[in-house]
Design an enzyme around this catalytic site. Structure first.
Site, PDB file in Angstrom:
ATOM      1  N   LYS A  12       0.830  -1.210   0.000  1.00 42.41           N
ATOM      2  CA  LYS A  12       0.000   0.000   0.000  1.00 42.41           C
ATOM      3  C   LYS A  12       0.860   1.253   0.000  1.00 42.41           C
ATOM      4  O   LYS A  12       0.630   2.182  -0.780  1.00 42.41           O
ATOM      5  CB  LYS A  12      -0.925   0.014   1.211  1.00 42.41           C
ATOM      6  CG  LYS A  12      -1.792   1.267   1.272  1.00 42.41           C
ATOM      7  CD  LYS A  12      -2.519   1.365   2.596  1.00 42.41           C
ATOM      8  CE  LYS A  12      -3.422   2.562   2.678  1.00 42.41           C
ATOM      9  NZ  LYS A  12      -2.730   3.836   2.611  1.00 42.41           N
ATOM     10  N   ASN A  16       1.100   3.999  -3.298  1.00 37.45           N
ATOM     11  CA  ASN A  16       0.763   5.418  -3.187  1.00 37.45           C
ATOM     12  C   ASN A  16       1.988   6.307  -3.344  1.00 37.45           C
ATOM     13  O   ASN A  16       1.905   7.394  -3.927  1.00 37.45           O
ATOM     14  CB  ASN A  16       0.038   5.699  -1.873  1.00 37.45           C
ATOM     15  CG  ASN A  16      -1.413   5.265  -1.927  1.00 37.45           C
ATOM     16  OD1 ASN A  16      -1.980   5.090  -3.004  1.00 37.45           O
ATOM     17  ND2 ASN A  16      -2.023   5.059  -0.780  1.00 37.45           N
ATOM     18  N   PHE A  57      -2.133   9.306 -13.806  1.00 31.98           N
ATOM     19  CA  PHE A  57      -1.390  10.202 -12.909  1.00 31.98           C
ATOM     20  C   PHE A  57      -0.309  10.985 -13.644  1.00 31.98           C
ATOM     21  O   PHE A  57       0.749  11.256 -13.094  1.00 31.98           O
ATOM     22  CB  PHE A  57      -0.811   9.437 -11.710  1.00 31.98           C
ATOM     23  CG  PHE A  57      -1.880   8.937 -10.784  1.00 31.98           C
ATOM     24  CD1 PHE A  57      -2.301   9.711  -9.717  1.00 31.98           C
ATOM     25  CD2 PHE A  57      -2.491   7.721 -10.997  1.00 31.98           C
ATOM     26  CE1 PHE A  57      -3.303   9.271  -8.871  1.00 31.98           C
ATOM     27  CE2 PHE A  57      -3.501   7.273 -10.160  1.00 31.98           C
ATOM     28  CZ  PHE A  57      -3.909   8.046  -9.103  1.00 31.98           C
ATOM     29  N   LEU A  58      -0.592  11.359 -14.890  1.00 30.66           N
ATOM     30  CA  LEU A  58       0.316  12.200 -15.664  1.00 30.66           C
ATOM     31  C   LEU A  58      -0.367  13.508 -16.045  1.00 30.66           C
ATOM     32  O   LEU A  58      -0.285  13.962 -17.175  1.00 30.66           O
ATOM     33  CB  LEU A  58       0.802  11.468 -16.924  1.00 30.66           C
ATOM     34  CG  LEU A  58       1.794  10.343 -16.698  1.00 30.66           C
ATOM     35  CD1 LEU A  58       2.167   9.685 -18.035  1.00 30.66           C
ATOM     36  CD2 LEU A  58       3.042  10.837 -15.983  1.00 30.66           C
ATOM     37  N   ALA A  60      -0.332  17.386 -15.017  1.00 28.40           N
ATOM     38  CA  ALA A  60       0.372  18.403 -14.240  1.00 28.40           C
ATOM     39  C   ALA A  60      -0.636  19.262 -13.485  1.00 28.40           C
ATOM     40  O   ALA A  60      -1.748  19.482 -13.948  1.00 28.40           O
ATOM     41  CB  ALA A  60       1.224  19.264 -15.159  1.00 28.40           C
ATOM     42  N   GLY A  61      -0.231  19.738 -12.342  1.00 27.94           N
ATOM     43  CA  GLY A  61      -1.119  20.571 -11.540  1.00 27.94           C
ATOM     44  C   GLY A  61      -0.440  21.061 -10.283  1.00 27.94           C
ATOM     45  O   GLY A  61       0.772  21.217 -10.238  1.00 27.94           O
ATOM     46  N   GLY A  65      -2.059  15.596  -2.933  1.00 31.70           N
ATOM     47  CA  GLY A  65      -2.587  15.941  -1.623  1.00 31.70           C
ATOM     48  C   GLY A  65      -3.547  14.859  -1.190  1.00 31.70           C
ATOM     49  O   GLY A  65      -3.361  13.695  -1.519  1.00 31.70           O
ATOM     50  N   CYS A  68      -4.368  10.230   1.646  1.00 29.98           N
ATOM     51  CA  CYS A  68      -3.476   9.064   1.570  1.00 29.98           C
ATOM     52  C   CYS A  68      -2.067   9.374   1.083  1.00 29.98           C
ATOM     53  O   CYS A  68      -1.100   8.911   1.683  1.00 29.98           O
ATOM     54  CB  CYS A  68      -4.092   8.002   0.663  1.00 29.98           C
ATOM     55  SG  CYS A  68      -5.512   7.194   1.410  1.00 29.98           S
ATOM     56  N   LYS A  71       0.355  11.142   3.590  1.00 34.06           N
ATOM     57  CA  LYS A  71       0.526  10.266   4.743  1.00 34.06           C
ATOM     58  C   LYS A  71       1.383   9.055   4.387  1.00 34.06           C
ATOM     59  O   LYS A  71       2.289   8.678   5.137  1.00 34.06           O
ATOM     60  CB  LYS A  71      -0.845   9.815   5.247  1.00 34.06           C
ATOM     61  CG  LYS A  71      -0.837   8.760   6.336  1.00 34.06           C
ATOM     62  CD  LYS A  71      -2.240   8.334   6.736  1.00 34.06           C
ATOM     63  CE  LYS A  71      -3.085   7.814   5.617  1.00 34.06           C
ATOM     64  NZ  LYS A  71      -2.839   6.477   5.148  1.00 34.06           N
TER      65      LYS A  71
END
Length: 141
Positions: A12, A16, A57-58, A60-61, A65, A68, A71
């Site tokens: 996990k 992440n 997850f590509l 840009a920004g 946050g 998960c 952390k």
């Protein structure tokens, strides 16, 4: 898949942390794109076409946050550190993420300041503050 408790926990955290790394990476690519005049959306799309990488997850920004990712990145860094290993990549991912947040806020502030200055400046060609807007005219009618 079957795994012992330690391995399952690490799965996990690793998943992440890896996704957080992808987000930080594309944000770094976006910063380079800005400097060289490339389009990060096109670059991300091209990278995503590589079947080994994919397009998830590509985007840009402002950075990662939520509840998960921060952390789990912190937990994995701490787990590694407590075991005598300095996870330098995750340290860099965290730093990139913090820098990206500051960059986005700074750019937003600069954009807002520029618009505000343009609105106040009579020489900018914008309406005087006394000229009613279209919305104000509609409300008055």
């Amino acid at each position: 898949m079957r795994a012992d408790v330690s391995s399952a926990e690490l799965v996990k955290l690793a998943a992440n942390a890896f996704l957080s790394t992808r987000i930080s990476f594309i944000n770094e690519i976006a910063n380079v794109c800005e400097l060289v005049g490339a389009d990060v959306v096109d670059v991300a799309r091209g990278v995503g076409l590589d079947h080994r990488l994919g397009s998830h997850f590509l985007r840009a920004g402002i950075g990662f946050g939520g509840s998960c990712f921060p952390k789990d990145v912190t937990a994995l860094k701490q787990l590694a550190g407590n075991s005598g290993y300095q996870f330098m990549l995750l340290h860099a991912v965290w730093e990139v993420n913090e820098l990206q947040k500051r960059r986005v806020v700074q750019k937003a502030g600069e954009a807002y300041s520029g618009r505000s200055a343009a609105r106040r400046s009579p020489s900018s060609g914008s309406r005087s503050s006394r000229t009613p807007t279209t919305c104000a005219k509609r409300r008055a009618a």
